[in-house]
Design a protein around this motif. Structure first.
Motif, mmCIF file in Angstrom:
data_model
loop_
_atom_site.group_PDB
_atom_site.id
_atom_site.type_symbol
_atom_site.label_atom_id
_atom_site.label_comp_id
_atom_site.label_asym_id
_atom_site.label_seq_id
_atom_site.Cartn_x
_atom_site.Cartn_y
_atom_site.Cartn_z
ATOM 1 N N PHE A 33 42.607 34.348 40.573
ATOM 2 C CA PHE A 33 43.351 34.994 39.483
ATOM 3 C C PHE A 33 42.845 34.554 38.117
ATOM 4 C CE2 PHE A 33 46.191 35.713 43.009
ATOM 5 C CZ PHE A 33 46.649 36.997 42.757
ATOM 6 N N ARG A 34 42.830 35.496 37.183
ATOM 7 C CA ARG A 34 42.398 35.244 35.804
ATOM 8 C C ARG A 34 43.525 35.701 34.878
ATOM 9 N NH1 ARG A 34 39.599 32.912 38.711
ATOM 10 N NH2 ARG A 34 37.427 33.311 39.254
ATOM 11 N N GLU A 35 43.764 34.929 33.831
ATOM 12 C CA GLU A 35 44.948 35.158 33.003
ATOM 13 C C GLU A 35 44.633 35.701 31.616
ATOM 14 O OE1 GLU A 35 47.202 31.677 31.931
ATOM 15 O OE2 GLU A 35 49.004 32.887 31.562
ATOM 16 N N GLY A 36 45.312 36.795 31.288
ATOM 17 C CA GLY A 36 45.295 37.319 29.938
ATOM 18 C C GLY A 36 46.661 37.115 29.296
ATOM 19 N N PRO A 37 46.839 37.606 28.059
ATOM 20 C CA PRO A 37 48.097 37.370 27.340
ATOM 21 C C PRO A 37 49.333 37.940 28.050
ATOM 22 C CG PRO A 37 46.384 38.131 25.841
ATOM 23 C CD PRO A 37 45.822 38.276 27.217
ATOM 24 N N ASN A 38 49.229 39.135 28.635
ATOM 25 C CA ASN A 38 50.424 39.703 29.279
ATOM 26 C C ASN A 38 50.127 40.375 30.624
ATOM 27 O OD1 ASN A 38 49.268 42.127 28.522
ATOM 28 N ND2 ASN A 38 50.986 42.809 27.240
ATOM 29 N N PHE A 39 49.092 39.897 31.311
ATOM 30 C CA PHE A 39 48.650 40.507 32.567
ATOM 31 C C PHE A 39 47.716 39.520 33.268
ATOM 32 C CE2 PHE A 39 45.437 43.497 34.555
ATOM 33 C CZ PHE A 39 46.279 44.080 35.496
ATOM 34 N N LEU A 40 47.676 39.602 34.595
ATOM 35 C CA LEU A 40 46.679 38.851 35.349
ATOM 36 C C LEU A 40 45.734 39.827 36.020
ATOM 37 C CD1 LEU A 40 48.418 36.011 37.410
ATOM 38 C CD2 LEU A 40 47.700 35.986 35.040
ATOM 39 N N THR A 41 44.491 39.379 36.238
ATOM 40 C CA THR A 41 43.580 40.176 37.048
ATOM 41 C C THR A 41 43.106 39.335 38.223
ATOM 42 O OG1 THR A 41 41.498 39.470 36.048
ATOM 43 C CG2 THR A 41 42.654 41.269 34.972
ATOM 44 N N ILE A 42 42.549 40.010 39.209
ATOM 45 C CA ILE A 42 41.888 39.354 40.336
ATOM 46 C C ILE A 42 40.389 39.538 40.157
ATOM 47 C CG2 ILE A 42 41.425 39.559 42.819
ATOM 48 C CD1 ILE A 42 44.431 40.229 43.152
ATOM 49 N N ASP A 43 39.644 38.430 40.270
ATOM 50 C CA ASP A 43 38.183 38.510 40.188
ATOM 51 C C ASP A 43 37.654 39.058 41.518
ATOM 52 O OD1 ASP A 43 35.453 38.100 40.178
ATOM 53 O OD2 ASP A 43 35.587 36.192 39.108
ATOM 54 N N PRO A 44 37.086 40.249 41.490
ATOM 55 C CA PRO A 44 36.642 40.857 42.749
ATOM 56 C C PRO A 44 35.495 40.109 43.413
ATOM 57 C CG PRO A 44 35.919 42.177 40.881
ATOM 58 C CD PRO A 44 36.795 41.092 40.331
ATOM 59 N N ASP A 45 34.803 39.253 42.659
ATOM 60 C CA ASP A 45 33.716 38.469 43.251
ATOM 61 C C ASP A 45 34.239 37.253 44.020
ATOM 62 O OD1 ASP A 45 31.879 40.199 42.153
ATOM 63 O OD2 ASP A 45 31.596 38.980 40.346
#
Ligand code: F3S
Length: 106
Positions: free
Chosen positions: A25-37
């Motif tokens: 998981f990677r964190e932004g100010p108001n959302f998280l993403t998943i690193d597909p790699d």
């Protein structure tokens, strides 16, 4: 890979990050993403999300397809998050809203 969809925006409950065995998981100010790699498709994060924001890539519905690329792109520049923390203060107010993409802070 698995994909965080718009439901996460302005909520960011972070229950998902505690269970990820590969810390993808990677964190932004108001959302998280998943690193597909990094994601190994274990799916343990799916039931942890209170707003059902996480889906396997193949199950992402048509109105959320854009989130596949957004996850991949933002994961490249956002920092890792591996420990749960409090949700955003207005998460409860936003949890049932749809069409939250304009709210995404990159
Ligand atoms: Fe977002 Fe759900 Fe995780 S709201 S931070 S994907 S637990």
């Amino acid at each position: 890979t698995h994909v965080v969809t718009e439901a996460c925006i302005r909520c960011k409950y972070t229950d998902c990050v505690d269970v990820c065995p590969v810390d993808c998981f990677r964190e932004g100010p108001n959302f998280l993403t998943i690193d597909p790699d990094e994601c190994i498709d274990c799916a343990v994060c799916i039931p942890e999300c209170p707003v059902n924001a996480i889906l396997p890539e193949e199950d992402v519905p048509g109105d959320q397809i854009h989130m596949i690329k957004i996850n991949a792109d933002l994961a490249k520049s956002w920092p890792s998050i591996t420990k749960r923390k409090p949700a955003l203060p207005d998460a409860e107010e936003w949890k049932d809203k749809t069409g939250k993409l304009p709210e995404l802070i990159r």
